[in-house]
Design a protein around this motif. Structure first.
Motif, PDB file in Angstrom:
ATOM      1  N   HIS A 290       0.547  -1.043   0.174  1.00 39.00           N
ATOM      2  CA  HIS A 290      -0.068  -0.458  -0.145  1.00 39.00           C
ATOM      3  C   HIS A 290       1.469   1.436   0.317  1.00 39.00           C
ATOM      4  O   HIS A 290       2.194   1.421   0.703  1.00 39.00           O
ATOM      5  CB  HIS A 290      -0.810  -0.024   1.061  1.00 39.00           C
TER       6      HIS A 290
ATOM      7  N   GLU B 241       0.252   4.832   1.267  1.00 40.68           N
ATOM      8  CA  GLU B 241      -0.131   5.100   2.852  1.00 40.68           C
ATOM      9  C   GLU B 241      -0.195   6.916   3.467  1.00 40.68           C
ATOM     10  O   GLU B 241       1.592   7.028   3.724  1.00 40.68           O
ATOM     11  CB  GLU B 241       0.075   4.534   3.767  1.00 40.68           C
TER      12      GLU B 241
ATOM     13  N   ASN C 219      -9.560   0.169  -4.432  1.00 42.12           N
ATOM     14  CA  ASN C 219      -9.004   0.305  -4.297  1.00 42.12           C
ATOM     15  C   ASN C 219      -7.888   1.058  -3.124  1.00 42.12           C
ATOM     16  O   ASN C 219      -6.755   1.122  -3.065  1.00 42.12           O
ATOM     17  CB  ASN C 219      -7.179   0.565  -5.044  1.00 42.12           C
TER      18      ASN C 219
ATOM     19  N   ARG D  42      -5.764   4.794   2.559  1.00 40.54           N
ATOM     20  CA  ARG D  42      -4.879   4.017   2.237  1.00 40.54           C
ATOM     21  C   ARG D  42      -4.812   3.182   0.355  1.00 40.54           C
ATOM     22  O   ARG D  42      -5.843   3.520   0.134  1.00 40.54           O
ATOM     23  CB  ARG D  42      -4.656   2.658   3.128  1.00 40.54           C
TER      24      ARG D  42
ATOM     25  N   THR E  29      -4.118   0.775  -1.850  1.00 39.29           N
ATOM     26  CA  THR E  29      -3.330  -0.647  -2.951  1.00 39.29           C
ATOM     27  C   THR E  29      -2.274  -0.603  -4.276  1.00 39.29           C
ATOM     28  O   THR E  29      -2.696  -0.014  -5.076  1.00 39.29           O
ATOM     29  CB  THR E  29      -4.172  -1.414  -2.939  1.00 39.29           C
TER      30      THR E  29
END
Length: 334
Positions: free
Chosen positions: A16, A18, A192, A201, A203
């Protein structure tokens, strides 16, 4: 300095990007869209239309025009999958940048940054990349010139239609953020994307976690990167690219159909405008979609507003129109 290259995770490993938000950072979330982002990622649709079937009408229209345009260097810098060089797609600085301003930012890319980003490419023609990295200053100038020619040959006339779609998404999402805050905004932005506590977050095939800081996060809707997301991190301003709503209707020809009864009541053009206001829009966006002059659309909107069917609201320098509940009722009833 350019950001460090990202290492793709092993198969099956969840990674991820973030971003950590302080309270003030949420207030600095802003929306923008970028003609050069759309232009650059359209290269993938042009090369592999089977994977981008939504854009087949555009591909069929522009491919014959590009027979004399050498796009090989751009194709090397924008592979069909994976990383593409970031300097071609800088984070938008203003809510509605124009192509000339975007292209000038590409031309100002430092040779060092351009060469380093090109060195991270995989799955592309190494000979073309080697030529670029051997003289990155000349390479940046060449690809900027090619982007300009590509824009003029294959993209400029279609930009108003794309612009209208992206503008409608920004207006809808801005209203969503204002009413429900970050949690509601990100709840349906993309599978995502997840908002959790003070963190956003996304992906991705690599890991990254940092405070958002600085000037905040820029959210950029896209038509040509659909259905995926993309991110930009330091040294660029943090940016999240997400699929715009309604991309499937982008290449529908003409204005929305006006239901017969509604057209008989209001006149066909006013009925089409009222139908088109399923999402809020500006006069200029409606004019592009309806293939009318802004003055003509403005006159029709005035009549609809006087009848209580639409309402107007100023948003920065633009005036945004949306249907009233009475306007919704008329459209739905017809």
């Amino acid at each position: 300095m350019p950001k460090k290259p990202r290492h793709v995770a092993a198969p099956g490993k969840s990674c991820h990007v973030e971003w950590i938000f302080a309270p003030d950072d949420v207030a600095r979330i802003r929306f923008a869209f970028s003609p050069i982002w759309e232009l650059v990622v359209s290269l993938r649709a042009l090369r592999d239309p089977a994977r981008h079937s939504l854009h087949l009408p555009w591909v069929r229209a522009v491919r014959p025009r590009l027979a004399g345009v050498d796009l090989s260097e751009l194709f090397a810098l924008v592979p069909l999958q994976g990383y593409l060089v970031d300097f071609l797609t800088p984070t938008p600085e203003t809510p509605m940048p124009d192509f000339a301003a975007d292209l000038e930012r590409v031309r100002r890319t430092s040779p060092e940054r351009a060469a380093e980003e090109a060195s991270w490419l995989t799955g592309t023609d190494p000979r073309v990349v080697e030529r670029f990295t051997a003289d990155p200053e000349g390479g940046v100038a060449r690809v900027a010139d090619t982007l300009e020619r590509y824009w003029e040959t294959a993209f400029a006339e279609f930009w108003p239609r794309i612009y209208g779609l992206l503008e409608a998404d920004v207006l809808r999402r801005s209203r969503q953020l204002a009413v429900g805050g970050a949690r509601e905004l990100f709840s349906d932005l993309h599978p995502n994307v997840c908002w959790h506590g003070d963190r956003l977050r996304v992906t991705r095939p690599w890991d990254y976690a940092e405070p958002i800081g600085g000037d905040g996060l820029v959210l950029v809707p896209t038509a040509f990167y659909w259905p995926d997301t993309a991110v930009m991190v330091e040294p660029y301003q943090p940016m999240l690219l997400y699929p715009a709503t309604g991309v499937g209707t982008l290449w529908d020809s003409g204005p929305p159909p006006a239901p017969g009864a509604l057209a008989a009541l209001l006149g066909r053009t006013r009925a089409q405008i009222l139908t088109a206001l399923a999402d809020p829009a500006t006069t200029s966006a409606l004019a592009r979609r309806m293939t009318l002059t802004p003055g003509a659309v403005s006159q029709h909107l005035t009549v609809l507003a006087d009848a209580g069917l639409v309402t107007r609201r100023r948003l920065g320098r633009e005036v945004v129109y949306r249907r009233t509940p009475m306007g919704d009722s008329l459209v739905c009833a017809s």
